[in-house]
Design a protein around this motif. Structure first.
Motif, PDB file in Angstrom:
ATOM      1  N   ILE A  27      -2.877   0.867 -12.894  1.00 36.16           N
ATOM      2  CA  ILE A  27      -1.511   0.872 -13.456  1.00 36.16           C
ATOM      3  C   ILE A  27      -0.683  -0.242 -12.804  1.00 36.16           C
ATOM      4  N   SER A  28      -0.990  -0.587 -11.537  1.00 36.48           N
ATOM      5  CA  SER A  28      -0.225  -1.644 -10.858  1.00 36.48           C
ATOM      6  C   SER A  28      -0.612  -3.021 -11.384  1.00 36.48           C
ATOM      7  N   GLU A  49     -10.929  -7.354 -11.661  1.00 35.43           N
ATOM      8  CA  GLU A  49     -11.084  -5.900 -11.538  1.00 35.43           C
ATOM      9  C   GLU A  49     -12.557  -5.569 -11.275  1.00 35.43           C
ATOM     10  N   THR A  57      -7.532   4.468 -10.874  1.00 34.12           N
ATOM     11  CA  THR A  57      -7.608   5.902 -10.581  1.00 34.12           C
ATOM     12  C   THR A  57      -8.061   6.723 -11.793  1.00 34.12           C
ATOM     13  N   ASP A  69      -0.103  14.356 -11.793  1.00 32.35           N
ATOM     14  CA  ASP A  69       0.664  15.453 -11.202  1.00 32.35           C
ATOM     15  C   ASP A  69       2.156  15.109 -11.192  1.00 32.35           C
ATOM     16  N   SER A  70       2.484  13.920 -11.716  1.00 31.00           N
ATOM     17  CA  SER A  70       3.906  13.655 -11.933  1.00 31.00           C
ATOM     18  C   SER A  70       4.103  13.314 -13.406  1.00 31.00           C
ATOM     19  N   ILE A 116     -13.472  -8.675  -5.711  1.00 30.55           N
ATOM     20  CA  ILE A 116     -12.997  -9.709  -4.782  1.00 30.55           C
ATOM     21  C   ILE A 116     -13.539  -9.369  -3.396  1.00 30.55           C
ATOM     22  N   HIS A 157     -12.491   3.206  -3.958  1.00 30.94           N
ATOM     23  CA  HIS A 157     -12.922   3.811  -5.222  1.00 30.94           C
ATOM     24  C   HIS A 157     -14.389   4.197  -5.212  1.00 30.94           C
ATOM     25  N   ARG A 306       2.592  15.495  -0.491  1.00 27.45           N
ATOM     26  CA  ARG A 306       2.904  15.414  -1.916  1.00 27.45           C
ATOM     27  C   ARG A 306       2.961  16.808  -2.548  1.00 27.45           C
ATOM     28  N   GLY A 364      -8.356  -3.336  -0.195  1.00 29.74           N
ATOM     29  CA  GLY A 364      -9.378  -3.507  -1.231  1.00 29.74           C
ATOM     30  C   GLY A 364     -10.711  -3.970  -0.664  1.00 29.74           C
ATOM     31  N   TRP A 405       4.393   6.543  -8.624  1.00 26.49           N
ATOM     32  CA  TRP A 405       3.924   5.260  -8.076  1.00 26.49           C
ATOM     33  C   TRP A 405       4.468   4.081  -8.893  1.00 26.49           C
TER      34      TRP A 405
HETATM   35  C1  LIG Z   1      -6.592  12.160  -9.128  1.00 25.90           C
HETATM   36  C2  LIG Z   1      -5.341  11.424  -8.827  1.00 25.90           C
HETATM   37  C3  LIG Z   1      -4.166  11.751  -9.494  1.00 25.90           C
HETATM   38  C4  LIG Z   1      -3.004  11.048  -9.211  1.00 25.90           C
HETATM   39  N1  LIG Z   1      -1.865  11.390  -9.883  1.00 25.90           N
HETATM   40  C5  LIG Z   1      -0.737  10.702  -9.659  1.00 25.90           C
HETATM   41  C6  LIG Z   1       0.457  11.005 -10.363  1.00 25.90           C
HETATM   42  O1  LIG Z   1       0.499  11.881 -11.199  1.00 25.90           O
HETATM   43  N2  LIG Z   1       1.555  10.310 -10.071  1.00 25.90           N
HETATM   44  C7  LIG Z   1       1.571   9.316  -9.148  1.00 25.90           C
HETATM   45  O2  LIG Z   1       2.608   8.706  -8.931  1.00 25.90           O
HETATM   46  N3  LIG Z   1       0.444   8.997  -8.475  1.00 25.90           N
HETATM   47  C8  LIG Z   1      -0.699   9.653  -8.700  1.00 25.90           C
HETATM   48  N4  LIG Z   1      -1.833   9.328  -8.017  1.00 25.90           N
HETATM   49  C9  LIG Z   1      -1.831   8.209  -7.125  1.00 25.90           C
HETATM   50  C10 LIG Z   1      -2.408   7.045  -7.957  1.00 25.90           C
HETATM   51  O3  LIG Z   1      -3.576   6.565  -7.416  1.00 25.90           O
HETATM   52  C11 LIG Z   1      -1.399   5.991  -8.165  1.00 25.90           C
HETATM   53  O4  LIG Z   1      -0.236   6.513  -8.637  1.00 25.90           O
HETATM   54  C12 LIG Z   1      -1.812   4.886  -9.158  1.00 25.90           C
HETATM   55  O5  LIG Z   1      -2.732   5.280 -10.126  1.00 25.90           O
HETATM   56  C13 LIG Z   1      -2.321   3.769  -8.363  1.00 25.90           C
HETATM   57  O6  LIG Z   1      -2.465   2.691  -9.234  1.00 25.90           O
HETATM   58  P1  LIG Z   1      -2.944   1.307  -8.698  1.00 25.90           P
HETATM   59  O7  LIG Z   1      -3.182   0.449  -9.876  1.00 25.90           O
HETATM   60  O8  LIG Z   1      -2.001   0.808  -7.663  1.00 25.90           O
HETATM   61  O9  LIG Z   1      -4.276   1.625  -7.906  1.00 25.90           O
HETATM   62  P2  LIG Z   1      -5.652   2.200  -8.447  1.00 25.90           P
HETATM   63  O10 LIG Z   1      -5.467   3.139  -9.555  1.00 25.90           O
HETATM   64  O11 LIG Z   1      -6.354   2.652  -7.230  1.00 25.90           O
HETATM   65  O12 LIG Z   1      -6.353   0.909  -9.048  1.00 25.90           O
HETATM   66  C14 LIG Z   1      -6.723  -0.156  -8.235  1.00 25.90           C
HETATM   67  C15 LIG Z   1      -7.745  -0.986  -8.968  1.00 25.90           C
HETATM   68  O13 LIG Z   1      -8.070  -2.090  -8.142  1.00 25.90           O
HETATM   69  C16 LIG Z   1      -9.459  -2.276  -8.165  1.00 25.90           C
HETATM   70  N5  LIG Z   1      -9.853  -2.936  -6.923  1.00 25.90           N
HETATM   71  C17 LIG Z   1      -9.715  -2.469  -5.651  1.00 25.90           C
HETATM   72  N6  LIG Z   1     -10.235  -3.358  -4.782  1.00 25.90           N
HETATM   73  C18 LIG Z   1     -10.696  -4.397  -5.527  1.00 25.90           C
HETATM   74  C19 LIG Z   1     -11.355  -5.603  -5.198  1.00 25.90           C
HETATM   75  N7  LIG Z   1     -11.657  -5.919  -3.935  1.00 25.90           N
HETATM   76  N8  LIG Z   1     -11.707  -6.444  -6.209  1.00 25.90           N
HETATM   77  C20 LIG Z   1     -11.411  -6.152  -7.498  1.00 25.90           C
HETATM   78  N9  LIG Z   1     -10.806  -5.002  -7.865  1.00 25.90           N
HETATM   79  C21 LIG Z   1     -10.453  -4.134  -6.884  1.00 25.90           C
HETATM   80  C22 LIG Z   1     -10.041  -0.886  -8.285  1.00 25.90           C
HETATM   81  O14 LIG Z   1     -11.338  -0.935  -8.853  1.00 25.90           O
HETATM   82  C23 LIG Z   1      -9.029  -0.224  -9.206  1.00 25.90           C
HETATM   83  O15 LIG Z   1      -9.396  -0.319 -10.551  1.00 25.90           O
HETATM   84  C24 LIG Z   1      -3.006  10.018  -8.265  1.00 25.90           C
HETATM   85  C25 LIG Z   1      -4.186   9.713  -7.589  1.00 25.90           C
HETATM   86  C26 LIG Z   1      -5.335  10.401  -7.871  1.00 25.90           C
HETATM   87  C27 LIG Z   1      -6.586  10.018  -7.163  1.00 25.90           C
END
Ligand SMILES: Cc1cc2nc3c(=O)[nH]c(=O)nc-3n(C[C@H](O)[C@H](O)[C@H](O)COP(=O)(O)OP(=O)(O)OC[C@H]3O[C@@H](n4cnc5c(N)ncnc54)[C@H](O)[C@@H]3O)c2cc1C
Length: 500
Positions: A27-28, A49, A57, A69-70, A116, A157, A306, A364, A405
């Motif tokens: 999502i980020s 990715e 996630t 959960d939010s 990466i 992950h 949380r 990462g 998040w």
């Molecule tokens: C089961 C679960 C439920 C959740 N529910 C909520 C919720 O309801 N509300 C909330 O606010 N938060 C929630 N969270 C926290 C959640 O992880 C974050 O909110 C959000 O999804 C994080 O997004 P992100 O893109 O920052 O990271 P991530 O979702 O962790 O995505 C990171 C991406 O980067 C990639 N990556 C990492 N390292 C590398 C690398 N070296 N090279 C290339 N790619 C890489 C990974 O493969 C992954 O696809 C939840 C977490 C979990 C585990």
């Protein structure tokens, strides 16, 4: 393998250059890509990715019932309305993210199965050199970028966290971590123990309870939950009035954020009253005779960990119906048949699910270097939880724990786009956060105050995280309500930013 083939496999053949490289397409990362496209048109960028698809996630976790959960009004982006029930399944979240990618033509900017492995900054070239390995072909690739936007999430992950309990190998049934849920796991009519009491356990238990013989939630200590209808009244009202979805999204976000802020403040100012609010909602489902004191009354102040939302009280309904139950005790050891508890009781099971959390992975698993020296983020001080002293042209997205998040994804993106435009306008090639003269005597503290927020994965991994200072500029204060005004007001000419 001949020598040439060996060289071809191990040395990157070409170098591609982009203004910005984004790590990750969760999502980020997808949010970062959207904001670059809309706020900095003309900027060249790529998101690398590791997984086969976007979602992070929501792709990694495939256990039954996986859901947010939010609420999705605030977990969704501010720029794309969420139009259905606020608590959403992973499938719905992925559909929403897929639409963001399609509607904004982001797909050509994302490369999947690119992990990466290293990132080196050179102050001579003012460039990041980023190496990646293709997980499908093993090919090594090299990218250069002026700016590195880390959207890698906060946990590893590839594997979840499972504590080592005594005699685990003796258990004759199956042990499963939710992060590696086997697609063909047959839990129908089986006795399942879910170890843990966090959001994952709370989601899994009602989802399994329908088909399993019985599900036991085994927890060492209880957790707070919020519960209520999976609906937001104000959104329903506005929909009845046929108000435009864009407006509904914005108004609903404001209402949710206002209420959340009030509740968070209550947990600090009137913790007993906040606790009572949470526990009486649980009691409304389980009844006065249920032992809420033992199973649902944590020892800590609300919000130090949380608080998951339980839509329509489904976890409590499972317990009330007898399909699920809660045991609050400690594990002594595993046995052939299940788990022996410290109280002497043995719980029998066919399947044991270890919903015991994550391994924090702040960078990462990327090997970082700055001007030839290995970088350990733990040696840096964070600028507002997104940049780091001594690390040029790098921003990191770390969201909120007490709010969605994604709220921070949008805020950080606005900041990055403003910073990139400022650098373009002033001709700066590099920006490095640095402590100002007035900051030099500032005590340096761990990333987060354990008195404030202390989930297990943070406590286990705190030594890996950058330091914080006591001034607002030098910490991730976890307060969206404050940051929504502070971020747009960040003075890019502040001495905390050293340009070159
Ligand atoms: C089961 C679960 C439920 C959740 N529910 C909520 C919720 O309801 N509300 C909330 O606010 N938060 C929630 N969270 C926290 C959640 O992880 C974050 O909110 C959000 O999804 C994080 O997004 P992100 O893109 O920052 O990271 P991530 O979702 O962790 O995505 C990171 C991406 O980067 C990639 N990556 C990492 N390292 C590398 C690398 N070296 N090279 C290339 N790619 C890489 C990974 O493969 C992954 O696809 C939840 C977490 C979990 C585990």
């Amino acid at each position: 393998m001949n020598v040439q083939a060996q060289i071809d496999r191990t040395s990157p053949r070409t170098t591609e250059h982009f203004d910005v490289v984004i790590a990750g397409a969760g999502i980020s990362g997808v949010g970062a890509a959207y904001h670059l496209t809309t706020q900095c048109p003309g900027t060249t960028f790529v998101a690398l990715e590791a997984q086969k698809t976007f979602g992070g996630t929501w792709t990694t976790h495939r256990y039954p019932g996986i859901r947010s959960d939010s609420d999705l009004h605030t977990f969704g982006y501010r720029f794309k309305p969420w139009t259905t029930a606020p608590i959403a399944s992973a499938k719905e979240i992925l559909k929403y993210m897929g639409e963001v990618i399609e509607e904004n033509d982001l797909a050509p900017h994302i490369r999947y199965q690119h992990t990466i492995t290293s990132a080196s900054w050179s102050s001579v070239e003012n460039l990041w050199t980023i190496e990646a390995t293709r997980t499908d072909t093993g090919e090594e690739l090299r990218f250069t970028a002026n700016f590195f936007w880390m959207c890698q999430g906060y946990y590893r992950h590839t594997e979840g966290y499972t504590p080592e309990w005594k005699d685990m190998a003796r258990f004759k049934g199956e042990i499963v971590h939710p992060q590696k849920w086997p697609e063909d796991l047959d839990y129908r009519n089986k006795r399942v123990i879910v170890i843990g009491s966090g959001a994952t356990a709370a989601t899994l238990i009602p989802a399994l309870a329908g088909d399993a013989g019985h599900v036991t939630m085994l927890q060492r200590s209880p957790t707070y939950f919020r519960t209520g209808r999976n609906a937001i009244e104000i959104a329903e009202e506005l929909r009845k009035l046929q108000v435009d979805e864009t407006w509904i999204h914005e108004i609903t976000r404001r209402k949710i954020l206002f209420d959340q802020d009030a509740f968070t403040r209550k947990t600090f100012n009137e913790p007993e009253a906040a606790k009572k609010d949470l526990l009486s909602a649980v009691e409304a489902y389980l009844g006065k005779d249920y032992d809420i004191a033992t199973h649902f009354t944590p020892r800590y102040r609300p919000w130090r960990q949380r608080i998951a939302f339980i839509p329509d009280g489904d976890l409590f309904q499972g317990i009330k119906s007898g399909k699920a139950s809660v045991v609050t005790d400690e594990i002594d050891r595993f046995t052939e048949k299940g788990i022996l508890l410290k109280s002497g009781r043995e719980l029998e099971a066919d399947i044991i699910v270890t919903a015991t959390g994550f391994n924090l992975c702040a960078n990462g698993d990327i090997a970082f270097e700055v001007d030839g020296k290995p970088l350990d983020f733990a040696d840096t001080v964070t600028y507002r939880g997104m940049m780091f002293t001594g690390v040029p042209n790098l921003v990191w997205v770390f969201g909120y724990f007490r709010a969605s998040w994604t709220l921070r994804v949008d805020l950080v993106a606005d900041f990055v786009c403003r910073l990139l435009q400022h650098m373009k306008a002033t001709g700066a090639k590099k920006v490095t956060p640095a402590l100002r003269p007035e900051d030099h005597n500032m005590p340096l503290l761990p990333w987060i105050d354990p008195e404030n927020f202390n989930p297990g994965y943070m406590m286990r991994g705190m030594h890996l995280l950058p330091k914080r200072g006591e001034k607002p500029e030098w910490q991730h204060n976890q307060d969206y309500w404050a940051e929504k005004d502070e971020f747009p007001a960040i003075d890019l000419k502040d001495k905390a930013f050293v340009y070159g």
